[in-house]
Design a protein around this motif. Structure first.
Motif, short mmCIF file in Angstrom:
data_model
loop_
_atom_site.label_atom_id
_atom_site.label_comp_id
_atom_site.label_asym_id
_atom_site.label_seq_id
_atom_site.Cartn_x
_atom_site.Cartn_y
_atom_site.Cartn_z
N MET A 114 0.81 -1.22 0.00
CA MET A 114 0.00 0.00 0.00
C MET A 114 0.84 1.27 0.00
SD MET A 114 -2.89 -1.21 2.77
CE MET A 114 -4.13 0.05 2.52
N ILE A 115 2.04 1.21 0.57
CA ILE A 115 2.89 2.40 0.59
C ILE A 115 3.39 2.69 -0.81
CG2 ILE A 115 5.04 3.38 1.43
CD1 ILE A 115 3.06 0.93 3.54
N ASP A 116 3.88 1.68 -1.51
CA ASP A 116 4.33 1.88 -2.89
C ASP A 116 3.18 2.35 -3.78
OD1 ASP A 116 6.97 1.28 -2.46
OD2 ASP A 116 6.82 -0.81 -3.12
N LEU A 117 2.00 1.77 -3.60
CA LEU A 117 0.84 2.18 -4.40
C LEU A 117 0.52 3.65 -4.17
CD1 LEU A 117 -1.53 -0.88 -3.87
CD2 LEU A 117 -0.26 -0.32 -5.94
N SER A 118 0.64 4.10 -2.93
CA SER A 118 0.34 5.49 -2.59
C SER A 118 1.34 6.44 -3.24
CB SER A 118 0.36 5.67 -1.07
OG SER A 118 -0.57 4.83 -0.46
N VAL A 119 2.62 6.10 -3.17
CA VAL A 119 3.65 6.96 -3.76
C VAL A 119 3.47 7.05 -5.27
CG1 VAL A 119 6.13 7.24 -4.15
CG2 VAL A 119 5.29 6.54 -1.89
N ARG A 120 3.18 5.92 -5.91
CA ARG A 120 2.98 5.93 -7.36
C ARG A 120 1.78 6.77 -7.73
NH1 ARG A 120 3.52 0.02 -7.76
NH2 ARG A 120 1.50 0.01 -8.78
N TYR A 121 0.71 6.67 -6.95
CA TYR A 121 -0.48 7.48 -7.21
C TYR A 121 -0.14 8.97 -7.14
CZ TYR A 121 -4.96 9.76 -6.49
OH TYR A 121 -6.03 10.61 -6.60
N LEU A 122 0.57 9.38 -6.12
CA LEU A 122 0.92 10.79 -5.96
C LEU A 122 1.83 11.26 -7.09
CD1 LEU A 122 1.52 10.70 -2.11
CD2 LEU A 122 -0.33 11.94 -3.27
N GLN A 123 2.75 10.39 -7.51
CA GLN A 123 3.64 10.75 -8.61
C GLN A 123 2.89 10.96 -9.91
OE1 GLN A 123 6.31 7.33 -8.15
NE2 GLN A 123 8.00 8.74 -7.76
N GLN A 128 0.92 17.73 -9.49
CA GLN A 128 1.57 16.90 -8.48
C GLN A 128 1.72 17.69 -7.18
OE1 GLN A 128 5.92 15.28 -8.35
NE2 GLN A 128 4.73 13.90 -9.67
N PRO A 129 1.29 17.12 -6.05
CA PRO A 129 1.40 17.84 -4.78
C PRO A 129 2.84 17.89 -4.29
CG PRO A 129 0.60 15.62 -4.41
CD PRO A 129 0.66 15.80 -5.90
N LYS A 130 3.06 18.74 -3.31
CA LYS A 130 4.38 18.84 -2.69
C LYS A 130 4.35 18.39 -1.23
CE LYS A 130 5.98 22.66 -5.61
NZ LYS A 130 6.49 24.06 -5.63
N THR A 131 3.29 18.80 -0.51
CA THR A 131 3.19 18.50 0.92
C THR A 131 1.99 17.58 1.16
OG1 THR A 131 4.13 20.66 1.45
CG2 THR A 131 2.99 19.50 3.23
N VAL A 132 2.28 16.35 1.56
CA VAL A 132 1.24 15.32 1.68
C VAL A 132 0.94 15.09 3.16
CG1 VAL A 132 0.61 12.94 1.18
CG2 VAL A 132 2.04 14.22 -0.43
N ALA A 133 -0.29 15.36 3.55
CA ALA A 133 -0.73 15.13 4.93
C ALA A 133 -1.25 13.72 5.07
CB ALA A 133 -1.81 16.13 5.31
N LEU A 134 -0.67 12.97 5.99
CA LEU A 134 -1.09 11.59 6.21
C LEU A 134 -2.04 11.52 7.39
CD1 LEU A 134 2.09 11.38 5.09
CD2 LEU A 134 1.47 8.97 5.24
N LYS A 151 9.73 10.98 0.61
CA LYS A 151 10.80 11.95 0.44
C LYS A 151 11.65 11.63 -0.79
CE LYS A 151 11.08 13.18 5.34
NZ LYS A 151 11.87 13.06 6.60
N ALA A 152 11.90 10.34 -1.03
CA ALA A 152 12.68 9.94 -2.20
C ALA A 152 11.98 10.32 -3.49
CB ALA A 152 12.95 8.44 -2.17
N ALA A 153 10.63 10.39 -3.43
CA ALA A 153 9.85 10.76 -4.62
C ALA A 153 9.62 12.27 -4.70
CB ALA A 153 8.51 10.03 -4.60
N GLY A 154 10.17 13.04 -3.75
CA GLY A 154 10.08 14.49 -3.82
C GLY A 154 8.94 15.11 -3.02
N PHE A 155 8.29 14.32 -2.16
CA PHE A 155 7.18 14.83 -1.37
C PHE A 155 7.61 15.10 0.07
CE2 PHE A 155 5.29 11.86 -4.51
CZ PHE A 155 4.59 12.79 -5.28
N THR A 156 6.94 16.04 0.70
CA THR A 156 7.16 16.31 2.12
C THR A 156 5.97 15.78 2.91
OG1 THR A 156 8.41 18.33 1.64
CG2 THR A 156 7.49 18.10 3.86
N PRO A 157 6.18 14.75 3.75
CA PRO A 157 5.07 14.22 4.55
C PRO A 157 4.85 15.07 5.80
CG PRO A 157 7.04 12.91 4.92
CD PRO A 157 7.40 13.95 3.89
N VAL A 158 3.59 15.29 6.15
CA VAL A 158 3.25 15.98 7.40
C VAL A 158 2.18 15.16 8.12
CG1 VAL A 158 3.87 18.29 6.62
CG2 VAL A 158 1.54 17.46 6.26
#
Length: 242
Positions: A114-123, A128-134, A151-158
């Motif tokens: 599910m984590i990989d699926l989420s990152v791919r979806y955001l990419q 494309q978002p920058k700051t992703v609230a979990l 972070k490796a995909a360029g997103f900032t998690p909050v």
């Protein structure tokens, strides 16, 4: 057979590690069924489900440090599903994905992540978002389950913090106890509002307990649900085409 689908005999069988919690497991199955283009029973995929509510608490193990490590139980469930005929595996619990590497090491089957699926979806999102609230269990934040890959995909998690984090945990516990009402929905909304005010330009529901209650309003900011992403990937992997 529905037009555009593979013959049912060519489809792969899903093995589902469930019970974390039971309502989220049933909700994932419902979403898979609802998303399947079907005219008859035979058009749906086969699902083998180990709905095991006795999996040791992920929160007690990861947050409180007092609970049993659930790895051995999860490995046993995966092995049982493989022996029963599963071709691939999935698990509708974000926090339990902390133990996914160990389960993959022990059981030689494709296991959807599910984590990989989420990152791919955001990419693949536009814009494309920058700051992703979990919107997630405190355990997800504590172990950094999503952080490295986001972070490796360029997103900032909050995340929710302080009182907000405790409020989210209380909502999750209320869902598990079947006592979630308007008070909890309001608390969930307040946490979402706070994250939006801190600059979130995308939301990710990263706890399947939060997937089974009313969605918060996000004021036109995109919101994705990891349970929806998993349901869609299950159908793709099983060989069902929309």
């Amino acid at each position: 057979m529905t037009t555009g689908q593979s013959p049912s005999g060519a489809r792969k069988t899903l093995g589902l590690l469930g019970g974390m919690g039971p309502e989220a497991t049933v909700e994932l199955m419902r979403r898979v069924v609802a998303a399947t283009p079907a005219r008859d029973d035979a058009d749906h995929i086969r699902m083998l489900v180990d709905n095991n509510p006795q999996v040791p608490s992920r929160i007690k193990h990861l947050i409180e440090g007092t609970g049993e490590d659930p790895t051995a139980v999860l490995v046993g469930m995966a092995e049982g599903l493989k022996q029963a005929g599963a071709d691939f595996l999935a698990m509708p619990c974000n926090t339990a994905h902390w133990y996914l590497p160990a389960v993959r090491e022990a059981v030689d089957l494709l296991f959807l992540d599910m984590i990989d699926l989420s990152v791919r979806y955001l990419q693949n999102s536009t814009p494309q978002p920058k700051t992703v609230a979990l919107l997630a269990s405190p355990a997800v934040r504590k172990v950094g389950l999503f952080d490295q890959r986001l972070k490796a995909a360029g997103f900032t998690p909050v995340y929710a913090d302080g009182r907000e984090e405790e409020a989210i945990l209380q909502v999750i516990r209320a869902v598990k106890a079947k006592t979630c009402g308007q008070l909890e929905q309001d608390a969930y909304q307040a946490v979402t509002d706070g994250l939006r005010e801190r600059g979130a330009d995308a939301f990710l529901i990263a706890c399947t307990e939060l997937s089974v209650i009313e969605l918060p309003a996000t004021e036109n900011i995109p919101l994705a649900d990891t349970l929806d992403l998993l349901a869609a990937e299950i159908l793709r992997t099983a060989g069902v085409e929309g």
